[in-house]
Design an enzyme around this catalytic site. Structure first.
Site, PDB file in Angstrom:
ATOM      1  N   GLN A 119       0.874  -1.107  -0.425  1.00 52.13           N
ATOM      2  CA  GLN A 119      -0.045   0.356   0.392  1.00 52.13           C
ATOM      3  C   GLN A 119       0.718   1.505  -0.150  1.00 52.13           C
ATOM      4  O   GLN A 119       1.049   2.430   0.083  1.00 52.13           O
ATOM      5  CB  GLN A 119      -0.794  -0.142   1.555  1.00 52.13           C
ATOM      6  CG  GLN A 119      -1.900  -1.044   1.056  1.00 52.13           C
ATOM      7  CD  GLN A 119      -3.102  -0.162   0.034  1.00 52.13           C
ATOM      8  OE1 GLN A 119      -2.702   0.536  -0.642  1.00 52.13           O
ATOM      9  NE2 GLN A 119      -3.783  -1.678  -0.422  1.00 52.13           N
ATOM     10  N   SER A 120       2.163   1.055  -0.689  1.00 55.40           N
ATOM     11  CA  SER A 120       2.689   2.117  -0.964  1.00 55.40           C
ATOM     12  C   SER A 120       2.492   3.699  -1.708  1.00 55.40           C
ATOM     13  O   SER A 120       2.334   3.478  -2.238  1.00 55.40           O
ATOM     14  CB  SER A 120       4.252   1.505  -1.246  1.00 55.40           C
ATOM     15  OG  SER A 120       5.186   2.965  -1.844  1.00 55.40           O
ATOM     16  N   ASN A 121       2.351   4.678  -0.480  1.00 49.35           N
ATOM     17  CA  ASN A 121       2.021   5.765  -1.289  1.00 49.35           C
ATOM     18  C   ASN A 121       2.916   6.090  -2.442  1.00 49.35           C
ATOM     19  O   ASN A 121       2.911   6.922  -3.608  1.00 49.35           O
ATOM     20  CB  ASN A 121       1.381   7.476  -0.380  1.00 49.35           C
ATOM     21  CG  ASN A 121       0.630   6.682   0.866  1.00 49.35           C
ATOM     22  OD1 ASN A 121      -0.050   6.351  -0.142  1.00 49.35           O
ATOM     23  ND2 ASN A 121       0.996   6.321   1.577  1.00 49.35           N
TER      24      ASN A 121
END
Ligand SMILES: *Cc1c(COP(=O)(O)O)cnc(C)c1O
Length: 333
Positions: free
Chosen positions: A75-77
């Site tokens: 879920q890396s921005n």
């Protein structure tokens, strides 16, 4: 070299707003809280990483790169925003996504940032938890070179001295806004992970001889490890800018009391803080970084860490798109 001399691409809407959070301040019953809206940088849904990418992508373009490689959690921005920047500049984007949580949740593994990565056209390479990311990066570099591509590697979170320049600039921007508003900022509170945001901000404040204190609420490791990591990156960033005036170690303040069980693992404080910011200000925080940082700020206010007359700026670094990957976490809310 001066900041203005570094190649840079305009990938963000700047300056981002600096706004008072009066209802939230009242609810927490302590200092006046302001928010620096770095969730509103525009590109690809916005967030702190676009500031770093302005410098990193300019360097990639100078090296005539046609593909970007960067690692991150599922879920890396940072992965999402790198995919967006690559799309805008017409480059391919390869994301090396590590399973940090070994979470089988359907939303975590398919919604939120991951969905956006796919829509943005990034090529996803899934790696099991504990993989050697450096090795995986090297072999992907080799593979792409063999097919005639020219890849450029961006480190996790964009946290190199070059990436941190984005937050040196943010420090200057914040001080200019404070001057215009006649606001005396006492503290900046932010979430710290790969460290580039805090390192750049502290470096920028140091360059301007500012006495604003910066507190990094850690989202992944112990406070002392994080302090070492951020301190080193801050020194390297100052060196890149030719500043030889040493940074006092106490300028790097870190607190890891709000990590919970680990990086990306929800805490009750985070859930409460996300709900409070949403319901008092219509402000959407995120479950991995700013939710935990706000939980920390609320608790530290409770503990009397701030004076009632203090002005505290909360840096909203973005990430609310990850909320869709954490649907079940908010079931009872
Ligand atoms: C990456 C990120 C952070 C942490 O910034 P670092 O420079 O990695 O320390 C905080 N908040 C959000 C929303 C992020 O995406």
């Amino acid at each position: 070299m001066l900041l203005a001399e570094f190649p840079r691409l305009p990938l963000s809407y700047l300056p981002t707003p600096l706004e008072p959070l009066s209802r939230l301040s009242k609810a927490l019953g302590g200092p006046s809280i302001w928010v620096k809206r770095d969730d509103c940088t525009g590109l690809g849904g916005g967030g702190s990483k676009t500031r770093k990418l302005e410098f990193l992508m300019a360097a990639a373009q100078r090296q005539r790169a046609d593909a970007i490689i960067t690692p991150g959690a599922i879920q890396s921005n940072h992965a999402r925003l790198t995919a967006a920047a690559a799309a805008k500049l017409g480059m391919a984007c390869h994301l090396l996504l590590e399973d940090i949580e070994a979470d089988s949740d359907r939303d975590y593994r398919g919604n939120g940032n991951l969905l956006l990565d796919r829509i943005l056209g990034a090529q996803l390479h899934h790696l099991p938890s504990g993989s050697d990311l450096e090795l995986a990066t090297e072999s992907l570099v080799d593979e792409l070179r063999e097919t005639g591509r020219n890849p450029y590697v961006i480190p996790g979170g964009g946290s190199s001295p070059l990436g941190a320049l984005g937050y040196v600039d943010c420090a200057f921007e914040l001080l200019d806004q404070a001057k215009e508003l006649r606001l005396a900022i006492d503290h900046v509170v932010l979430a710290t992970g790969s460290g580039g945001t805090q390192a750049g901000l502290v470096a920028g404040l140091h360059l301007r001889h500012s006495s604003v204190a910066v507190l990094g609420i850690c989202t992944s490791r112990s406070a002392s490890e994080q302090q070492t990591k951020v301190g080193k990156l801050c020194d390297q960033t100052l060196e890149l800018l030719g500043c030889t005036r040493p940074l006092p170690r106490e300028a790097i303040k870190t607190n890891s009391d709000y990590v919970g069980q680990g990086d990306g693992i929800p805490t009750r404080g985070m859930i409460k803080a996300v709900s409070l910011a949403a319901r008092s200000e219509g402000l959407l925080l995120d479950p991995v970084y700013t939710g935990k940082a706000m939980a920390g700020l609320a608790d530290l206010i409770d503990q009397g860490e701030f004076k009632n007359e203090d002005n505290v700026v909360f840096l909203h670094s973005g990430g609310s798109h990850a909320l869709f990957g954490y649907r079940s976490t908010f079931d009872g809310v």
